[in-house]
Design a protein around this motif. Sequence first.
Motif, PDB file in Angstrom:
ATOM      1  N   CYS A  46       0.821  -1.208   0.000  1.00  0.00           N
ATOM      2  CA  CYS A  46       0.000   0.000   0.000  1.00  0.00           C
ATOM      3  C   CYS A  46       0.859   1.264   0.000  1.00  0.00           C
ATOM      4  O   CYS A  46       0.498   2.259  -0.632  1.00  0.00           O
ATOM      5  CB  CYS A  46      -0.978  -0.013   1.166  1.00  0.00           C
ATOM      6  N   MET A  68      -8.228   2.562   1.607  1.00  0.00           N
ATOM      7  CA  MET A  68      -8.892   1.667   0.655  1.00  0.00           C
ATOM      8  C   MET A  68      -8.001   0.482   0.285  1.00  0.00           C
ATOM      9  O   MET A  68      -8.468  -0.658   0.186  1.00  0.00           O
ATOM     10  CB  MET A  68      -9.305   2.438  -0.600  1.00  0.00           C
ATOM     11  N   CYS A  69      -6.719   0.733   0.103  1.00  0.00           N
ATOM     12  CA  CYS A  69      -5.776  -0.338  -0.225  1.00  0.00           C
ATOM     13  C   CYS A  69      -5.736  -1.380   0.894  1.00  0.00           C
ATOM     14  O   CYS A  69      -5.799  -2.580   0.634  1.00  0.00           O
ATOM     15  CB  CYS A  69      -4.382   0.254  -0.458  1.00  0.00           C
ATOM     16  N   ASP A  71      -8.036  -1.950   3.164  1.00  0.00           N
ATOM     17  CA  ASP A  71      -9.331  -2.644   3.208  1.00  0.00           C
ATOM     18  C   ASP A  71      -9.400  -3.732   2.140  1.00  0.00           C
ATOM     19  O   ASP A  71      -9.813  -4.865   2.412  1.00  0.00           O
ATOM     20  CB  ASP A  71     -10.482  -1.657   3.012  1.00  0.00           C
ATOM     21  N   ARG A  72      -9.000  -3.385   0.925  1.00  0.00           N
ATOM     22  CA  ARG A  72      -9.025  -4.372  -0.171  1.00  0.00           C
ATOM     23  C   ARG A  72      -8.066  -5.518   0.106  1.00  0.00           C
ATOM     24  O   ARG A  72      -8.379  -6.676  -0.150  1.00  0.00           O
ATOM     25  CB  ARG A  72      -8.681  -3.709  -1.505  1.00  0.00           C
ATOM     26  N   TYR A  73      -6.887  -5.203   0.613  1.00  0.00           N
ATOM     27  CA  TYR A  73      -5.895  -6.227   0.908  1.00  0.00           C
ATOM     28  C   TYR A  73      -6.431  -7.201   1.956  1.00  0.00           C
ATOM     29  O   TYR A  73      -6.318  -8.419   1.807  1.00  0.00           O
ATOM     30  CB  TYR A  73      -4.594  -5.583   1.391  1.00  0.00           C
ATOM     31  N   ASP A  75      -9.631  -7.741   2.728  1.00  0.00           N
ATOM     32  CA  ASP A  75     -10.742  -8.491   2.140  1.00  0.00           C
ATOM     33  C   ASP A  75     -10.228  -9.648   1.294  1.00  0.00           C
ATOM     34  O   ASP A  75     -10.729 -10.770   1.381  1.00  0.00           O
ATOM     35  CB  ASP A  75     -11.632  -7.584   1.285  1.00  0.00           C
ATOM     36  N   ALA A  76      -9.230  -9.368   0.470  1.00  0.00           N
ATOM     37  CA  ALA A  76      -8.658 -10.422  -0.380  1.00  0.00           C
ATOM     38  C   ALA A  76      -8.004 -11.503   0.468  1.00  0.00           C
ATOM     39  O   ALA A  76      -8.190 -12.702   0.223  1.00  0.00           O
ATOM     40  CB  ALA A  76      -7.647  -9.821  -1.353  1.00  0.00           C
ATOM     41  N   THR A  79     -10.671 -13.660   2.046  1.00  0.00           N
ATOM     42  CA  THR A  79     -11.287 -14.551   1.052  1.00  0.00           C
ATOM     43  C   THR A  79     -10.381 -15.746   0.773  1.00  0.00           C
ATOM     44  O   THR A  79     -10.835 -16.897   0.769  1.00  0.00           O
ATOM     45  CB  THR A  79     -11.570 -13.775  -0.254  1.00  0.00           C
TER      46      THR A  79
END
Length: 95
Positions: A46, A68-69, A71-73, A75-76, A79
């Motif tokens: 990030c 945002m980075c 959060d996305r990291y 989330d990924a 998953t």
Amino acid sequence: MDGFGSDFSAGGAGGKMDTGTIMEQVKVQIAVANAQELLQRMTDKCFKKCIGKPGSTLDNSEQKCIAMCMDRYMDAWNTVSRAYNSRLQRERARI
């Protein structure tokens, strides 16, 4: 023998810990190491993505990008972690 030996010298009868306690300590240490690695990788990725010129403060766009980075990291990572654990459970059920 500093480090490993000092952690396992106390407890139990005669100064020896039972195998279950040692296994739990090892699991906790592995979890902490995994969390530290996740945080380090997320920070590196990030930072490289969001910070053009490092300075003493972050401007609003850098702050939003970092948030945002991350959060996305996460989330990924969650998953992938769920899919991996699900697959492990299926493999264990086959055995």
